[in-house]
Design an enzyme around this catalytic site. Structure first.
Site, PDB file in Angstrom:
ATOM      1  N   LYS A   1       1.387  -1.298  -0.212  1.00 24.57           N
ATOM      2  CA  LYS A   1       0.271   0.150  -0.566  1.00 24.57           C
ATOM      3  C   LYS A   1       1.027   1.267  -0.102  1.00 24.57           C
ATOM      4  O   LYS A   1       1.756   1.409   1.039  1.00 24.57           O
ATOM      5  CB  LYS A   1      -0.995   0.004   1.145  1.00 24.57           C
ATOM      6  CG  LYS A   1      -1.839   1.193   0.753  1.00 24.57           C
ATOM      7  CD  LYS A   1      -3.287   1.021   0.523  1.00 24.57           C
ATOM      8  CE  LYS A   1      -4.348   1.819   0.317  1.00 24.57           C
ATOM      9  NZ  LYS A   1      -3.820   2.858  -0.910  1.00 24.57           N
TER      10      LYS A   1
ATOM     11  N   LYS B   1       5.644   3.160   8.501  1.00 21.91           N
ATOM     12  CA  LYS B   1       4.402   4.568   8.673  1.00 21.91           C
ATOM     13  C   LYS B   1       2.879   2.797   8.846  1.00 21.91           C
ATOM     14  O   LYS B   1       2.086   3.251   9.318  1.00 21.91           O
ATOM     15  CB  LYS B   1       4.848   5.475   6.908  1.00 21.91           C
ATOM     16  CG  LYS B   1       3.075   5.409   7.644  1.00 21.91           C
ATOM     17  CD  LYS B   1       3.077   6.632   6.405  1.00 21.91           C
ATOM     18  CE  LYS B   1       4.316   7.306   5.700  1.00 21.91           C
ATOM     19  NZ  LYS B   1       4.513   8.650   4.826  1.00 21.91           N
TER      20      LYS B   1
ATOM     21  N   LYS C   1       5.385   2.209  -3.493  1.00 20.19           N
ATOM     22  CA  LYS C   1       4.819   3.076  -3.850  1.00 20.19           C
ATOM     23  C   LYS C   1       5.596   3.109  -5.256  1.00 20.19           C
ATOM     24  O   LYS C   1       6.482   2.128  -5.771  1.00 20.19           O
ATOM     25  CB  LYS C   1       6.455   4.141  -3.066  1.00 20.19           C
ATOM     26  CG  LYS C   1       6.238   5.558  -2.915  1.00 20.19           C
ATOM     27  CD  LYS C   1       5.239   5.739  -2.283  1.00 20.19           C
ATOM     28  CE  LYS C   1       4.774   7.578  -2.304  1.00 20.19           C
ATOM     29  NZ  LYS C   1       4.029   7.971  -1.640  1.00 20.19           N
TER      30      LYS C   1
ATOM     31  N   GLY D   1      -2.537   7.798  -4.173  1.00 22.82           N
ATOM     32  CA  GLY D   1      -2.134   9.086  -4.528  1.00 22.82           C
ATOM     33  C   GLY D   1      -0.680   9.612  -3.584  1.00 22.82           C
ATOM     34  O   GLY D   1      -1.280   9.397  -2.524  1.00 22.82           O
ATOM     35  N   ASP D   2      -0.182  10.655  -4.423  1.00 23.59           N
ATOM     36  CA  ASP D   2       0.626  11.610  -3.963  1.00 23.59           C
ATOM     37  C   ASP D   2       1.039  12.458  -4.563  1.00 23.59           C
ATOM     38  O   ASP D   2       0.494  12.763  -4.855  1.00 23.59           O
ATOM     39  CB  ASP D   2       2.180  10.855  -3.614  1.00 23.59           C
ATOM     40  CG  ASP D   2       3.398  11.173  -2.685  1.00 23.59           C
ATOM     41  OD1 ASP D   2       3.138  11.084  -2.207  1.00 23.59           O
ATOM     42  OD2 ASP D   2       3.998  11.297  -3.549  1.00 23.59           O
TER      43      ASP D   2
ATOM     44  N   THR E   1      -4.150  13.238   5.732  1.00 23.09           N
ATOM     45  CA  THR E   1      -2.950  13.541   6.126  1.00 23.09           C
ATOM     46  C   THR E   1      -2.524  14.662   6.491  1.00 23.09           C
ATOM     47  O   THR E   1      -2.016  14.604   7.729  1.00 23.09           O
ATOM     48  CB  THR E   1      -2.277  13.649   4.655  1.00 23.09           C
ATOM     49  OG1 THR E   1      -1.969  11.793   3.990  1.00 23.09           O
ATOM     50  CG2 THR E   1      -0.359  13.391   4.660  1.00 23.09           C
TER      51      THR E   1
ATOM     52  N   ASN F   1      -1.901  19.224  -1.634  1.00 23.80           N
ATOM     53  CA  ASN F   1      -2.964  18.634  -1.010  1.00 23.80           C
ATOM     54  C   ASN F   1      -2.983  18.537   1.135  1.00 23.80           C
ATOM     55  O   ASN F   1      -3.717  18.446   1.560  1.00 23.80           O
ATOM     56  CB  ASN F   1      -3.132  17.462  -0.623  1.00 23.80           C
ATOM     57  CG  ASN F   1      -4.424  15.985  -0.335  1.00 23.80           C
ATOM     58  OD1 ASN F   1      -3.728  15.104   0.502  1.00 23.80           O
ATOM     59  ND2 ASN F   1      -5.621  16.578  -0.481  1.00 23.80           N
TER      60      ASN F   1
HETATM   61  P1  NDP Z   1       0.855  18.219  -3.716  1.00 30.72           P
HETATM   62  O1  NDP Z   1       1.315  18.003  -5.232  1.00 30.72           O
HETATM   63  O2  NDP Z   1      -0.609  18.283  -3.663  1.00 30.72           O
HETATM   64  O3  NDP Z   1       2.098  19.259  -3.243  1.00 30.72           O
HETATM   65  C1  NDP Z   1       3.127  19.445  -2.990  1.00 30.72           C
HETATM   66  C2  NDP Z   1       3.479  20.627  -3.236  1.00 30.72           C
HETATM   67  O4  NDP Z   1       4.715  20.618  -2.345  1.00 30.72           O
HETATM   68  C3  NDP Z   1       3.268  21.886  -3.858  1.00 30.72           C
HETATM   69  O5  NDP Z   1       2.019  23.466  -2.743  1.00 30.72           O
HETATM   70  C4  NDP Z   1       4.471  22.483  -3.981  1.00 30.72           C
HETATM   71  O6  NDP Z   1       5.143  23.023  -5.563  1.00 30.72           O
HETATM   72  C5  NDP Z   1       5.383  21.493  -3.697  1.00 30.72           C
HETATM   73  N1  NDP Z   1       6.925  21.242  -3.995  1.00 30.72           N
HETATM   74  C6  NDP Z   1       6.781  20.289  -4.657  1.00 30.72           C
HETATM   75  N2  NDP Z   1       8.508  20.478  -4.226  1.00 30.72           N
HETATM   76  C7  NDP Z   1       8.882  21.441  -3.897  1.00 30.72           C
HETATM   77  C8  NDP Z   1      10.504  22.222  -3.384  1.00 30.72           C
HETATM   78  N3  NDP Z   1      11.194  20.992  -4.117  1.00 30.72           N
HETATM   79  N4  NDP Z   1      10.171  23.246  -3.256  1.00 30.72           N
HETATM   80  C9  NDP Z   1       9.078  23.733  -2.465  1.00 30.72           C
HETATM   81  N5  NDP Z   1       7.415  22.948  -2.461  1.00 30.72           N
HETATM   82  C10 NDP Z   1       7.791  22.097  -3.416  1.00 30.72           C
HETATM   83  O7  NDP Z   1       1.932  17.111  -2.754  1.00 30.72           O
HETATM   84  P2  NDP Z   1       1.186  16.358  -1.470  1.00 30.72           P
HETATM   85  O8  NDP Z   1       0.127  17.636  -0.786  1.00 30.72           O
HETATM   86  O9  NDP Z   1       0.214  15.166  -1.863  1.00 30.72           O
HETATM   87  O10 NDP Z   1       2.506  16.081  -0.651  1.00 30.72           O
HETATM   88  C11 NDP Z   1       3.311  16.713   0.258  1.00 30.72           C
HETATM   89  C12 NDP Z   1       4.328  15.462   0.726  1.00 30.72           C
HETATM   90  O11 NDP Z   1       3.627  14.797   1.383  1.00 30.72           O
HETATM   91  C13 NDP Z   1       4.754  14.672  -0.229  1.00 30.72           C
HETATM   92  O12 NDP Z   1       6.255  14.948   0.423  1.00 30.72           O
HETATM   93  C14 NDP Z   1       3.785  13.571   0.152  1.00 30.72           C
HETATM   94  O13 NDP Z   1       5.012  12.578  -0.625  1.00 30.72           O
HETATM   95  C15 NDP Z   1       3.486  13.402   1.176  1.00 30.72           C
HETATM   96  N6  NDP Z   1       2.578  12.879   1.737  1.00 30.72           N
HETATM   97  C16 NDP Z   1       1.098  12.914   1.008  1.00 30.72           C
HETATM   98  C17 NDP Z   1       0.283  12.244   1.232  1.00 30.72           C
HETATM   99  C18 NDP Z   1      -0.735  12.418   0.757  1.00 30.72           C
HETATM  100  O14 NDP Z   1      -1.916  11.489   1.198  1.00 30.72           O
HETATM  101  N7  NDP Z   1      -1.245  13.236   0.142  1.00 30.72           N
HETATM  102  C19 NDP Z   1       0.366  11.051   2.384  1.00 30.72           C
HETATM  103  C20 NDP Z   1       1.460  10.930   3.549  1.00 30.72           C
HETATM  104  C21 NDP Z   1       2.765  12.232   2.662  1.00 30.72           C
HETATM  105  P3  NDP Z   1       4.741  23.319  -6.829  1.00 30.72           P
HETATM  106  O15 NDP Z   1       2.821  23.879  -7.089  1.00 30.72           O
HETATM  107  O16 NDP Z   1       5.158  24.778  -6.956  1.00 30.72           O
HETATM  108  O17 NDP Z   1       5.146  21.858  -7.339  1.00 30.72           O
END
Ligand code: NDP
Length: 458
Positions: free
Chosen positions: A103, A127, A139, A178-179, A223, A254
């Protein structure tokens, strides 16, 4: 230093043994620094376990834990709106299924490579174990960049990606979600193609689905909400609360958006967030509806927020971690918060850090937090609410049921509280009170390790 007996009755110190595992892993997985970083952090925490319970080194357990059960790499050809053929690379790393089906999410981002997917898959094992639910770790993703693509291009890419992936997944085998770069729209296209190829509506094969076709309430928020529930527990352990606290959240995707929503519900003032190009300072708090409109509806840059909201400023230089805060929630991406950023946070009075993203803090940053007694919630514990709610989605799919928002949110809240308590209790048990990194790594590890030992050498 305690000595432990190896299979050949040689005696080797735990330190030497861990170094040997790690050096060999780096040699065999060259050019994958994020994977090395994630493994090293866990191995460091396990030294104390191996000293107390040497049987956890038996039967090649640690080496097997660090080697994925299966790694898939595949071609993803698709046709863009100009009629040109584009070729991306797809990945799925099925890391460990001792506790349940693999998962873990799918990430679409140009930085994706095998090492990134392996680090994420490795973290996912622990996790998922911490959630207390029957799910293994995996993943996947692609180096496809969804930014600037039309809906039709996203759909064609997702269909091509799933045309290969579908033969490797299933509700009892591997359940992606998703991620980064994969939200409700992408899951929709992926599920549509899966359903067509499988010739059945097997809803338990993907999570994060739309509410009308097998999705779960709270999954979108899970999350971010879970991160704030974890942070609340961490603060409560010191007799503190989020009410009136100044909070920084990095990212504006997200995880960030729903962390902001829940932190505000608990009375916090969120004074900044960011995207990959810059960050905003919002001293009076964030107008969440505006942020959602810009990021979720218009898919615009965060700079638009400062253009449209009075009192907010946009910065493309410096770092969001320069802001003075009580609580920092990194929610963007791996290694976004380094040792210098951490020192800055400490110097300006930040007392709590919890990771919404996966491994957003570098090893140096974690060391700074540890030395300065900052309460630090590592991603594998603090952001587990997303996958936990995905597992609740699987439960609803299996029983053909759908639960209310309140009931699902309450289940999430209880799961996050239990994860915090497991980290707290385990850290104390091993003599590292308040070190939630050690607590999370050991608590997550022991459950998987016990299952692997019980199931034999496979
Ligand atoms: P999204 O794609 O929805 O959002 C990612 C955000 O991070 C965007 O605002 C993006 O900006 C920003 N970002 C990406 N790269 C960089 C960078 N190098 N420097 C600064 N900002 C950056 O992803 P999620 O919110 O889903 O995921 C965010 C993190 O949380 C990841 O590490 C993911 O693995 C983790 N996560 C997510 C889960 C989920 O349910 N979605 C569950 C557990 C962990 P921009 O739009 O400019 O790219």
């Amino acid at each position: 230093m305690t000595d432990i007996a190896t299979k050949n009755d040689e005696v080797q110190s735990v330190d030497a043994q861990i170094s040997e595992y790690y050096n060999r892993l780096c040699q065999r997985n060259a050019g994958e620094p994020e994977f090395h970083q994630a493994v090293l952090e866990v191995l460091e925490s396990l030294k104390i376990v191996l000293e107390n319970d040497p049987h956890y080194a038996d039967y090649g357990l640690i080496q097997r834990l660090c080697e994925p059960e299966r790694q898939l790499i595949f071609r993803v050809p698709w046709v863009d709106d100009q009629g040109e053929v584009q070729v991306n690379r797809g990945f799925r790393v099925q890391f460990n299924s001792a506790l349940g089906p693999y998962k873990g999410g799918l990430r679409f981002h140009p930085s994706v490579n095998l090492g990134i997917i392996k680090f994420l898959g490795f973290e996912q094992i622990f996790k998922n174990s911490l959630t207390g639910l029957p799910i293994g770790g995996g993943k996947g993703g692609s180096d496809f960049d969804p930014k600037g693509k039309s809906d039709a291009e996203i759909m064609r890419f997702c269909q091509s990606f799933m045309t290969e992936l579908h033969r490797h997944i299933g509700e009892y085998r591997d359940v992606p979600a998703g991620d980064i770069g994969v939200g409700g729209r992408e899951i929709g296209y992926l599920f549509g193609q899966y359903r067509r190829l499988a010739n059945q509506h097997e809803s338990g094969t993907l999570t994060g689905k739309g509410l009308e076709w097998g999705g779960s309430l709270v999954r979108t928020e899970a999350t971010g909400y879970g991160l704030v529930y974890f942070t609340k527990e961490m603060m409560a352990a010191d007799g503190k609360s989020l009410n009136g606290a100044k909070v920084i959240v990095s990212g504006s995707g997200n995880v960030a958006i729903y962390a902001i929503e829940k932190a505000q519900e608990f009375g916090a003032v969120v004074i900044g967030c960011s995207d990959s190009q810059g960050w905003i300072h919002t001293p009076d708090g964030i107008d969440l509806e505006k942020l959602k409109e810009i990021k979720e509806v218009r898919r615009d840059r965060i700079s638009a927020y400062a253009d449209e909201v009075e009192g907010a400023t946009y910065h493309s230089e410096g770092s969001i971690w320069d802001l003075e805060c009580d609580v920092a929630l990194p929610c963007a991406t791996q290694n976004e918060l380094d040792g210098e950023h951490a020192q800055k946070l400490v110097d300006t009075g930040c007392k709590y850090v919890a990771e919404g993203a996966n491994m957003p803090s570098t090893a140096e940053a974690v060391e700074v937090f540890r030395k300065n007694k900052i309460a630090f919630g590592p991603g594998k514990a603090a952001n587990a609410g997303g996958v936990a709610t995905s597992a609740l989605e699987m439960q609803q799919n299996a029983s053909r049921d759908s639960w209310s928002f309140e009931y699902t949110d309450e289940r999430l809240h209880v799961i996050m509280r239990n994860i915090f308590r497991a980290c707290e209790r385990t850290a104390a048990e091993y003599g590292h009170e308040g070190d939630y990194v050690i607590g999370a790594n050991i608590a997550g590890f022991k459950k998987v390790a016990d299952a692997m030992l019980a199931q034999g050498v496979i």
